[in-house]
Design a protein around this motif. Structure first.
Motif, PDB file in Angstrom:
ATOM      1  N   ASP A  10       0.831  -1.198   0.000  1.00 46.33           N
ATOM      2  CA  ASP A  10       0.000   0.000   0.000  1.00 46.33           C
ATOM      3  C   ASP A  10       0.874   1.260   0.000  1.00 46.33           C
ATOM      4  O   ASP A  10       0.578   2.233  -0.699  1.00 46.33           O
ATOM      5  CB  ASP A  10      -0.910  -0.009   1.230  1.00 46.33           C
ATOM      6  N   PHE A  11       1.963   1.215   0.753  1.00 42.93           N
ATOM      7  CA  PHE A  11       2.874   2.367   0.854  1.00 42.93           C
ATOM      8  C   PHE A  11       3.533   2.657  -0.500  1.00 42.93           C
ATOM      9  O   PHE A  11       3.583   3.800  -0.953  1.00 42.93           O
ATOM     10  CB  PHE A  11       3.922   2.066   1.924  1.00 42.93           C
ATOM     11  N   VAL A  12       4.045   1.608  -1.140  1.00 40.88           N
ATOM     12  CA  VAL A  12       4.718   1.799  -2.431  1.00 40.88           C
ATOM     13  C   VAL A  12       3.711   2.197  -3.512  1.00 40.88           C
ATOM     14  O   VAL A  12       4.010   3.029  -4.381  1.00 40.88           O
ATOM     15  CB  VAL A  12       5.495   0.519  -2.828  1.00 40.88           C
ATOM     16  N   ALA A  13       2.514   1.651  -3.441  1.00 39.05           N
ATOM     17  CA  ALA A  13       1.465   2.049  -4.407  1.00 39.05           C
ATOM     18  C   ALA A  13       1.153   3.531  -4.266  1.00 39.05           C
ATOM     19  O   ALA A  13       0.902   4.226  -5.262  1.00 39.05           O
ATOM     20  CB  ALA A  13       0.204   1.219  -4.185  1.00 39.05           C
ATOM     21  N   PHE A  52      15.691  -5.443   3.456  1.00 37.95           N
ATOM     22  CA  PHE A  52      15.698  -5.576   2.009  1.00 37.95           C
ATOM     23  C   PHE A  52      17.078  -5.848   1.427  1.00 37.95           C
ATOM     24  O   PHE A  52      18.065  -5.197   1.784  1.00 37.95           O
ATOM     25  CB  PHE A  52      15.184  -4.288   1.359  1.00 37.95           C
ATOM     26  N   SER A  53      17.109  -6.795   0.510  1.00 41.94           N
ATOM     27  CA  SER A  53      18.187  -6.857  -0.469  1.00 41.94           C
ATOM     28  C   SER A  53      17.757  -5.979  -1.636  1.00 41.94           C
ATOM     29  O   SER A  53      16.581  -5.603  -1.765  1.00 41.94           O
ATOM     30  CB  SER A  53      18.392  -8.297  -0.944  1.00 41.94           C
ATOM     31  N   LEU A  54      18.694  -5.654  -2.522  1.00 42.44           N
ATOM     32  CA  LEU A  54      18.322  -4.895  -3.715  1.00 42.44           C
ATOM     33  C   LEU A  54      17.407  -5.726  -4.603  1.00 42.44           C
ATOM     34  O   LEU A  54      16.487  -5.192  -5.234  1.00 42.44           O
ATOM     35  CB  LEU A  54      19.576  -4.463  -4.481  1.00 42.44           C
ATOM     36  N   LEU A  55      17.646  -7.022  -4.656  1.00 43.66           N
ATOM     37  CA  LEU A  55      16.800  -7.914  -5.441  1.00 43.66           C
ATOM     38  C   LEU A  55      15.337  -7.815  -5.007  1.00 43.66           C
ATOM     39  O   LEU A  55      14.432  -7.689  -5.832  1.00 43.66           O
ATOM     40  CB  LEU A  55      17.287  -9.359  -5.280  1.00 43.66           C
ATOM     41  N   THR A  56      15.115  -7.859  -3.701  1.00 42.25           N
ATOM     42  CA  THR A  56      13.742  -7.841  -3.185  1.00 42.25           C
ATOM     43  C   THR A  56      13.082  -6.491  -3.372  1.00 42.25           C
ATOM     44  O   THR A  56      11.936  -6.400  -3.822  1.00 42.25           O
ATOM     45  CB  THR A  56      13.739  -8.229  -1.693  1.00 42.25           C
ATOM     46  N   VAL A  57      13.787  -5.421  -3.017  1.00 46.17           N
ATOM     47  CA  VAL A  57      13.163  -4.104  -3.111  1.00 46.17           C
ATOM     48  C   VAL A  57      12.867  -3.760  -4.577  1.00 46.17           C
ATOM     49  O   VAL A  57      11.875  -3.091  -4.877  1.00 46.17           O
ATOM     50  CB  VAL A  57      14.036  -3.033  -2.426  1.00 46.17           C
ATOM     51  N   SER A  58      13.689  -4.250  -5.498  1.00 46.92           N
ATOM     52  CA  SER A  58      13.418  -4.021  -6.922  1.00 46.92           C
ATOM     53  C   SER A  58      12.101  -4.667  -7.328  1.00 46.92           C
ATOM     54  O   SER A  58      11.304  -4.070  -8.071  1.00 46.92           O
ATOM     55  CB  SER A  58      14.552  -4.591  -7.779  1.00 46.92           C
ATOM     56  N   ARG A  59      11.852  -5.873  -6.825  1.00 48.38           N
ATOM     57  CA  ARG A  59      10.605  -6.583  -7.153  1.00 48.38           C
ATOM     58  C   ARG A  59       9.394  -5.859  -6.559  1.00 48.38           C
ATOM     59  O   ARG A  59       8.330  -5.789  -7.191  1.00 48.38           O
ATOM     60  CB  ARG A  59      10.663  -8.017  -6.637  1.00 48.38           C
ATOM     61  N   GLN A  62       8.768  -2.817  -8.683  1.00 51.30           N
ATOM     62  CA  GLN A  62       8.349  -3.229 -10.025  1.00 51.30           C
ATOM     63  C   GLN A  62       6.882  -3.651 -10.032  1.00 51.30           C
ATOM     64  O   GLN A  62       6.146  -3.381 -11.002  1.00 51.30           O
ATOM     65  CB  GLN A  62       9.222  -4.387 -10.508  1.00 51.30           C
ATOM     66  N   ALA A  63       6.434  -4.278  -8.943  1.00 48.37           N
ATOM     67  CA  ALA A  63       5.041  -4.727  -8.852  1.00 48.37           C
ATOM     68  C   ALA A  63       4.060  -3.552  -8.879  1.00 48.37           C
ATOM     69  O   ALA A  63       2.867  -3.747  -9.144  1.00 48.37           O
ATOM     70  CB  ALA A  63       4.839  -5.539  -7.579  1.00 48.37           C
ATOM     71  N   HIS A  64       4.556  -2.352  -8.634  1.00 46.84           N
ATOM     72  CA  HIS A  64       3.692  -1.167  -8.623  1.00 46.84           C
ATOM     73  C   HIS A  64       4.056  -0.178  -9.732  1.00 46.84           C
ATOM     74  O   HIS A  64       3.758   1.009  -9.639  1.00 46.84           O
ATOM     75  CB  HIS A  64       3.762  -0.494  -7.249  1.00 46.84           C
ATOM     76  N   GLY A  65       4.720  -0.679 -10.779  1.00 48.45           N
ATOM     77  CA  GLY A  65       5.007   0.151 -11.934  1.00 48.45           C
ATOM     78  C   GLY A  65       6.127   1.147 -11.716  1.00 48.45           C
ATOM     79  O   GLY A  65       6.181   2.179 -12.391  1.00 48.45           O
ATOM     80  N   LEU A  66       7.031   0.840 -10.777  1.00 51.21           N
ATOM     81  CA  LEU A  66       8.188   1.689 -10.516  1.00 51.21           C
ATOM     82  C   LEU A  66       9.454   0.904 -10.796  1.00 51.21           C
ATOM     83  O   LEU A  66       9.544  -0.285 -10.478  1.00 51.21           O
ATOM     84  CB  LEU A  66       8.175   2.184  -9.061  1.00 51.21           C
ATOM     85  N   ALA A  86      12.078   5.377 -10.610  1.00 54.66           N
ATOM     86  CA  ALA A  86      11.279   6.224 -11.498  1.00 54.66           C
ATOM     87  C   ALA A  86      10.086   5.407 -12.007  1.00 54.66           C
ATOM     88  O   ALA A  86      10.010   4.196 -11.779  1.00 54.66           O
ATOM     89  CB  ALA A  86      12.134   6.703 -12.664  1.00 54.66           C
ATOM     90  N   HIS A  87       9.170   6.083 -12.668  1.00 51.76           N
ATOM     91  CA  HIS A  87       8.070   5.350 -13.307  1.00 51.76           C
ATOM     92  C   HIS A  87       8.646   4.366 -14.320  1.00 51.76           C
ATOM     93  O   HIS A  87       9.619   4.667 -15.021  1.00 51.76           O
ATOM     94  CB  HIS A  87       7.128   6.330 -14.017  1.00 51.76           C
ATOM     95  N   ASP A  88       8.034   3.218 -14.421  1.00 52.49           N
ATOM     96  CA  ASP A  88       8.514   2.173 -15.326  1.00 52.49           C
ATOM     97  C   ASP A  88       8.573   2.669 -16.773  1.00 52.49           C
ATOM     98  O   ASP A  88       9.467   2.295 -17.536  1.00 52.49           O
ATOM     99  CB  ASP A  88       7.585   0.960 -15.217  1.00 52.49           C
ATOM    100  N   GLU A  89       7.639   3.538 -17.114  1.00 51.58           N
ATOM    101  CA  GLU A  89       7.573   4.032 -18.497  1.00 51.58           C
ATOM    102  C   GLU A  89       8.524   5.199 -18.761  1.00 51.58           C
ATOM    103  O   GLU A  89       8.628   5.668 -19.900  1.00 51.58           O
ATOM    104  CB  GLU A  89       6.131   4.444 -18.837  1.00 51.58           C
ATOM    105  N   ASP A  90       9.232   5.670 -17.748  1.00 50.83           N
ATOM    106  CA  ASP A  90      10.171   6.783 -17.906  1.00 50.83           C
ATOM    107  C   ASP A  90      11.501   6.242 -18.442  1.00 50.83           C
ATOM    108  O   ASP A  90      12.386   5.850 -17.689  1.00 50.83           O
ATOM    109  CB  ASP A  90      10.372   7.490 -16.563  1.00 50.83           C
TER     110      ASP A  90
END
Length: 235
Positions: A10-13, A52-59, A62-66, A86-90
């Motif tokens: 919810d926070f990342v969203a 967090f590892s970087l692997l986990t925080v990236s996922r 990514q699940a929220h389009g970032l 950044a936004h995934d589309e950026d």
């Protein structure tokens, strides 16, 4: 804040909603790789919901389009990450070499493997036995032991190891709001730093090991009566 959030998704969203089209999110948090590699288990606090590892925080992002496109490894709290998203589309923000290298380093070290974490649990148990053996040996020699500092990490260590007033005569802290109280669980009294000079303990254990160099310099006078100052249990 990221480590303190109970509802992570919810926070990342929410950050996705708030971020402008060309904006950047940057956050810092303890790095799981450093925590595990350097046996920093005493930094696992009840108010932290995630590590967090970087692997986990990236996922998670990514699940929220970032998209996580850069990272810095910084020394704060025994080793932290500063991430940039950044936004995934950026498409103007491309993944950095630092981010690629750290992701590969974590994969190679087994941070996508359950056995890595199970093995770490066994190392923590071994560390506890080593700490207790060290303290028991000091007391068997008839030496007096005091602590320096009253940090959260010190409480984690002392309570996990079952160490109380049977090992530590007292601890001390510069914060006047902590003085005159007791460490939770272990009930070790907290005094002002002047108590070390007054009581002249044989050993002063530095509990906030991330500040050990600064504190050891402040405690240099302990050598006047032949005392010493190990720093908790970092190996």
């Amino acid at each position: 804040m990221l480590a303190h959030v109970p509802d992570l998704n919810d926070f990342v969203a929410g950050m996705k909603i708030l971020l402008s089209a060309g904006g950047v999110i940057t956050m810092e948090f303890p790095h799981l790789l450093r925590l595990m590699q350097e046996n920093q288990w005493d930094t696992i606090y009840h108010e932290h919901f995630s590590y967090f590892s970087l692997l986990t925080v990236s996922r998670v992002f990514q699940a929220h389009g970032l998209r996580l496109f850069d990272v810095e490894e910084i020394p704060t709290h025994g080793g932290s990450l500063r991430i940039y998203c950044a936004h995934d589309e950026d498409v103007s923000k491309q993944q950095s070499e630092a981010a690629r290298e750290l992701l590969e380093r974590e994969r190679a070290a087994g941070y996508e493997d359950l056995d890595t974490y199970l093995g770490y649990g066994r190392r923590v148990e071994a560390d506890k036995r080593q700490i207790l053996s060290f303290l028991i040996d000091l007391k068997e020699q008839g030496l007096s032991v005091a602590g320096y500092g009253a940090p959260a990490k010190g409480n984690t260590l002392l309570n996990y190891c079952g160490v109380g007033c049977d090992f530590f005569d007292f601890t001390c802290d510069l914060n006047p709001h902590k003085q005159g109280h007791f460490l939770p669980g272990s009930h070790i009294p907290i005094r002002s730093p002047e108590a070390i000079r007054e009581q002249q303990p044989d050993v002063v254990v530095i509990l906030p090991w991330n500040l050990k160099d600064e504190i050891a310099q402040q405690l240099s006078f302990v050598s006047e009566w032949g005392g010493g100052w190990p720093h908790a249990h970092r190996s």
